[in-house]
Design a protein around this motif. Sequence first.
Motif, PDB file in Angstrom:
ATOM      1  N   LEU A  95       0.826  -1.201   0.000  1.00  0.00           N
ATOM      2  CA  LEU A  95       0.000   0.000   0.000  1.00  0.00           C
ATOM      3  C   LEU A  95       0.866   1.259   0.000  1.00  0.00           C
ATOM      4  O   LEU A  95       0.604   2.204  -0.729  1.00  0.00           O
ATOM      5  CB  LEU A  95      -0.922  -0.022   1.216  1.00  0.00           C
ATOM      6  CG  LEU A  95      -2.024   1.018   1.280  1.00  0.00           C
ATOM      7  CD1 LEU A  95      -2.939   0.917   0.075  1.00  0.00           C
ATOM      8  CD2 LEU A  95      -2.822   0.840   2.563  1.00  0.00           C
ATOM      9  N   GLY A  96       1.936   1.222   0.797  1.00  0.00           N
ATOM     10  CA  GLY A  96       2.850   2.372   0.842  1.00  0.00           C
ATOM     11  C   GLY A  96       3.540   2.599  -0.490  1.00  0.00           C
ATOM     12  O   GLY A  96       3.658   3.731  -0.964  1.00  0.00           O
ATOM     13  N   VAL A  97       3.989   1.518  -1.104  1.00  0.00           N
ATOM     14  CA  VAL A  97       4.665   1.614  -2.408  1.00  0.00           C
ATOM     15  C   VAL A  97       3.696   2.114  -3.474  1.00  0.00           C
ATOM     16  O   VAL A  97       4.022   3.015  -4.261  1.00  0.00           O
ATOM     17  CB  VAL A  97       5.273   0.252  -2.815  1.00  0.00           C
ATOM     18  CG1 VAL A  97       5.767   0.277  -4.253  1.00  0.00           C
ATOM     19  CG2 VAL A  97       6.399  -0.131  -1.870  1.00  0.00           C
ATOM     20  N   ALA A  98       2.492   1.568  -3.493  1.00  0.00           N
ATOM     21  CA  ALA A  98       1.500   1.979  -4.489  1.00  0.00           C
ATOM     22  C   ALA A  98       1.104   3.433  -4.301  1.00  0.00           C
ATOM     23  O   ALA A  98       1.011   4.197  -5.270  1.00  0.00           O
ATOM     24  CB  ALA A  98       0.273   1.068  -4.409  1.00  0.00           C
ATOM     25  N   ALA A  99       0.893   3.843  -3.057  1.00  0.00           N
ATOM     26  CA  ALA A  99       0.509   5.234  -2.786  1.00  0.00           C
ATOM     27  C   ALA A  99       1.616   6.202  -3.206  1.00  0.00           C
ATOM     28  O   ALA A  99       1.353   7.257  -3.786  1.00  0.00           O
ATOM     29  CB  ALA A  99       0.165   5.414  -1.311  1.00  0.00           C
ATOM     30  N   ALA A 100       2.869   5.827  -2.944  1.00  0.00           N
ATOM     31  CA  ALA A 100       3.997   6.679  -3.347  1.00  0.00           C
ATOM     32  C   ALA A 100       4.084   6.798  -4.861  1.00  0.00           C
ATOM     33  O   ALA A 100       4.327   7.880  -5.403  1.00  0.00           O
ATOM     34  CB  ALA A 100       5.302   6.122  -2.774  1.00  0.00           C
ATOM     35  N   ALA A 101       3.861   5.680  -5.559  1.00  0.00           N
ATOM     36  CA  ALA A 101       3.919   5.704  -7.029  1.00  0.00           C
ATOM     37  C   ALA A 101       2.794   6.555  -7.608  1.00  0.00           C
ATOM     38  O   ALA A 101       3.009   7.332  -8.545  1.00  0.00           O
ATOM     39  CB  ALA A 101       3.852   4.282  -7.576  1.00  0.00           C
ATOM     40  N   VAL A 102       1.608   6.416  -7.048  1.00  0.00           N
ATOM     41  CA  VAL A 102       0.461   7.192  -7.527  1.00  0.00           C
ATOM     42  C   VAL A 102       0.703   8.682  -7.281  1.00  0.00           C
ATOM     43  O   VAL A 102       0.469   9.522  -8.152  1.00  0.00           O
ATOM     44  CB  VAL A 102      -0.842   6.700  -6.850  1.00  0.00           C
ATOM     45  CG1 VAL A 102      -1.984   7.665  -7.092  1.00  0.00           C
ATOM     46  CG2 VAL A 102      -1.199   5.308  -7.352  1.00  0.00           C
ATOM     47  N   VAL A 109      -3.861  11.051  -3.533  1.00  0.00           N
ATOM     48  CA  VAL A 109      -4.391   9.838  -2.912  1.00  0.00           C
ATOM     49  C   VAL A 109      -5.463  10.256  -1.910  1.00  0.00           C
ATOM     50  O   VAL A 109      -5.199  10.984  -0.960  1.00  0.00           O
ATOM     51  CB  VAL A 109      -3.283   9.029  -2.217  1.00  0.00           C
ATOM     52  CG1 VAL A 109      -3.865   7.813  -1.511  1.00  0.00           C
ATOM     53  CG2 VAL A 109      -2.217   8.612  -3.231  1.00  0.00           C
ATOM     54  N   VAL A 110      -6.695   9.813  -2.153  1.00  0.00           N
ATOM     55  CA  VAL A 110      -7.817  10.181  -1.281  1.00  0.00           C
ATOM     56  C   VAL A 110      -8.291   9.021  -0.430  1.00  0.00           C
ATOM     57  O   VAL A 110      -9.140   9.204   0.445  1.00  0.00           O
ATOM     58  CB  VAL A 110      -9.003  10.749  -2.103  1.00  0.00           C
ATOM     59  CG1 VAL A 110      -8.606  12.041  -2.782  1.00  0.00           C
ATOM     60  CG2 VAL A 110      -9.510   9.745  -3.107  1.00  0.00           C
ATOM     61  N   GLY A 111      -7.756   7.838  -0.638  1.00  0.00           N
ATOM     62  CA  GLY A 111      -8.143   6.691   0.165  1.00  0.00           C
ATOM     63  C   GLY A 111      -7.206   5.531  -0.051  1.00  0.00           C
ATOM     64  O   GLY A 111      -6.546   5.437  -1.098  1.00  0.00           O
TER      65      GLY A 111
END
Length: 114
Positions: A95-102, A109-111
């Motif tokens: 989740l952390g990696v995906a949120a950073a990439a987004v 990131v809103v959720g």
Amino acid sequence: MTARPIAFFTIDHGTATTAAAIIGQLDGRFRLLAAGAQPAGIPAEGLLAGLVAEVAALEPDVLPDPTTWSDWRRLESATHRPPRALVAAASEAGLGVAAAAVAAAGWRVVGRIR
């Protein structure tokens, strides 16, 4: 024969303010002649007219005919709110990696779903 002055506007339509400037040619180089800002959402025409009036009052020879300012060229940019994204992953680390990439791609990131 004297060359006709060259001037144009730059306008940045931001999320909170609209900023504008007059760029003019002086001694063979383009220079900032005037700049100002106002709250976003207000038409820029009043801001532009005010900048032209300021320069015309101080240095009238550096501008093209000030009465034609509404026909001058404009370089405009706009800032928009970033698109929103919901991030989902199977683990907290993912989740952390995906949120950073987004976020690095310019999304907000809103959720997060795990």
